[in-house]
Write an enzyme that holds these catalytic residues in place. Structure first.
Site, mmCIF file in Angstrom:
data_model
loop_
_atom_site.group_PDB
_atom_site.id
_atom_site.type_symbol
_atom_site.label_atom_id
_atom_site.label_comp_id
_atom_site.label_asym_id
_atom_site.label_seq_id
_atom_site.Cartn_x
_atom_site.Cartn_y
_atom_site.Cartn_z
ATOM 1 N N GLU A 83 0.820 -1.214 0.000
ATOM 2 C CA GLU A 83 0.000 0.000 0.000
ATOM 3 C C GLU A 83 0.853 1.263 0.000
ATOM 4 O OE1 GLU A 83 -2.710 0.257 3.340
ATOM 5 O OE2 GLU A 83 -3.628 2.082 2.586
ATOM 6 N N LYS A 122 -2.577 -2.120 -3.083
ATOM 7 C CA LYS A 122 -3.640 -1.284 -2.495
ATOM 8 C C LYS A 122 -3.281 0.185 -2.722
ATOM 9 C CE LYS A 122 -6.048 -0.386 1.862
ATOM 10 N NZ LYS A 122 -6.746 -1.055 2.955
HETATM 11 P P1 13P Z 1 -9.506 3.862 4.252
HETATM 12 O O1 13P Z 1 -10.338 3.109 3.242
HETATM 13 O O2 13P Z 1 -10.304 4.459 5.362
HETATM 14 O O3 13P Z 1 -8.549 4.790 3.595
HETATM 15 O O4 13P Z 1 -8.629 2.769 4.988
HETATM 16 C C1 13P Z 1 -8.032 1.792 4.263
HETATM 17 C C2 13P Z 1 -6.755 1.411 4.874
HETATM 18 O O5 13P Z 1 -6.567 0.290 5.253
HETATM 19 C C3 13P Z 1 -5.693 2.420 4.991
HETATM 20 O O6 13P Z 1 -4.482 1.803 5.327
#
Ligand code: 13P
Length: 327
Positions: A174, A216
């Site tokens: 991510e 992500k």
């Molecule tokens: P949000 O969808 O609230 O951005 O959270 C997702 C997430 O896991 C951020 O690390």
């Protein structure tokens, strides 16, 4: 197919997505403050229990990301640990393994948590985790992000991903470019391109098996304080273009974060993107966009638990439809 590939495919299976319920205790406490509810280990257990036991959750949710505390807590009616309970419903348990942010230079951040990571991953796998999550945070502002910060975050993400695969856990990778700020949608496009590019360079450099990860990313939005807000179609088109230019086709799927945008926007953006013929399964790994309405409906009151579950399932269903352009 290896276990890693099978798990990665299951995480982004058509019509399903991931519930990010891995808010750290301070973040969860902040969310509970918003509904006037005291944040204790017990209230957090009750809240997560409400989400995970919602009827038919397994129809829409392929995996749940947990925070360490929740990972060790129990489902209240069966006494199973949450990983055991989720597994019994056919849902993959995941675990957030980064340990938050630390300063990088004077005004940027990198994510910490590599120390002792392999040992922690082994324990989580033994207790039922099948995937992990690590979030890098990139801020757009005056002369930032720097290349150094982007590359450092990418390198750390790759080291984390390599360790996960060695422990048989699928890494959610991510690299989040924050939507806060006055930047334009094109600046978001450029910075996200740089971040994705650096991330995949480092993943390849560290011999990470790309078929055994889930990406992500953020969607490409105008900064929240920008005077021009890109519309649903523009966001979808720019996000697809950015991914097509920077993400290898080998990865099985992409599960977006919602990043604090209004829930309905997150869902509509996902739906619009799925109208494109893209190389990957595009789905959700939402925290706020799945939980916000349910959290409010619950408001910490036992008598609201059922309603909160219904509201949560409605959101899960809408995003499941959006993941196949079905809205
Ligand atoms: P949000 O969808 O609230 O951005 O959270 C997702 C997430 O896991 C951020 O690390």
């Amino acid at each position: 197919m290896s276990e890693l590939h099978a798990v990665a495919h299951k995480m982004v299976e058509k019509g399903k997505g991931i519930l990010a319920a891995d808010e750290s205790t301070p973040t969860c406490t902040k969310r509970f403050e918003g509904i006037g509810t005291e944040s204790t280990a017990e209230s957090r257990n009750i809240y997560r229990n409400m989400l995970f036991t919602a009827e038919k959750i397994e129809k829409y949710i392929s995996g749940v990301i947990l925070f360490d505390e929740t990972f060790h807590q129990k489902e209240l009616s069966t006494g199973l640990t949450f990983p055991e309970y989720l597994t019994s419903k056919g849902i993959l348990p995941g675990i957030k393994v980064d340990q938050g942010l630390e300063d990088f230079g004077s005004n940027e951040k990198v994510t910490k948590g590599l120390d002792g990571l392999s040992e922690r991953l082994g324990k989580y796998y033994a207790m039922g985790a099948r995937f992990a999550k690590w979030r890098a945070v990139i801020t757009i502002g005056n002369n930032i992000p720097s290349d150094d910060c982007i590359i450092k975050n990418a390198e750390i993400l790759a080291k984390y991903a390599q360790k996960c695969q060695q422990a048989n856990l699928v890494p959610i990778v991510e690299p989040e470019v924050l939507m806060d700020g006055a930047h334009t949608v094109d600046e978001s496009f450029d910075v996200t391109s740089r971040a994705l590019n650096a991330t995949f360079d480092q993943l390849v450099e560290h011999n990470v098996n790309l078929q055994g990860i889930v990406l992500k990313p953020n969607m490409i939005l105008s900064g929240y304080e920008c005077s021009y807000q890109a519309n649903i179609e523009e966001v979808a088109e720019k996000t697809i273009n950015c991914l097509s230019a920077n993400v290898p086709i080998e990865i099985p799927g992409i599960a977006f974060l919602s990043g604090g945008q209004p829930d309905e926007h997150a869902t509509l953006h996902l739906n619009e993107m799925n109208k494109y013929d893209s190389d990957w399964n595009l789905t959700f790994s939402f925290g706020r966009a799945l939980q916000q309405t349910a959290l409010k409906a619950w408001s910490g009151k036992p008598e609201n638990l059922k309603l909160a579950q219904e509201v949560f399932i409605e959101k899960a269903k809408a995003n499941s439809l959006a993941s196949v352009a079905g809205l």
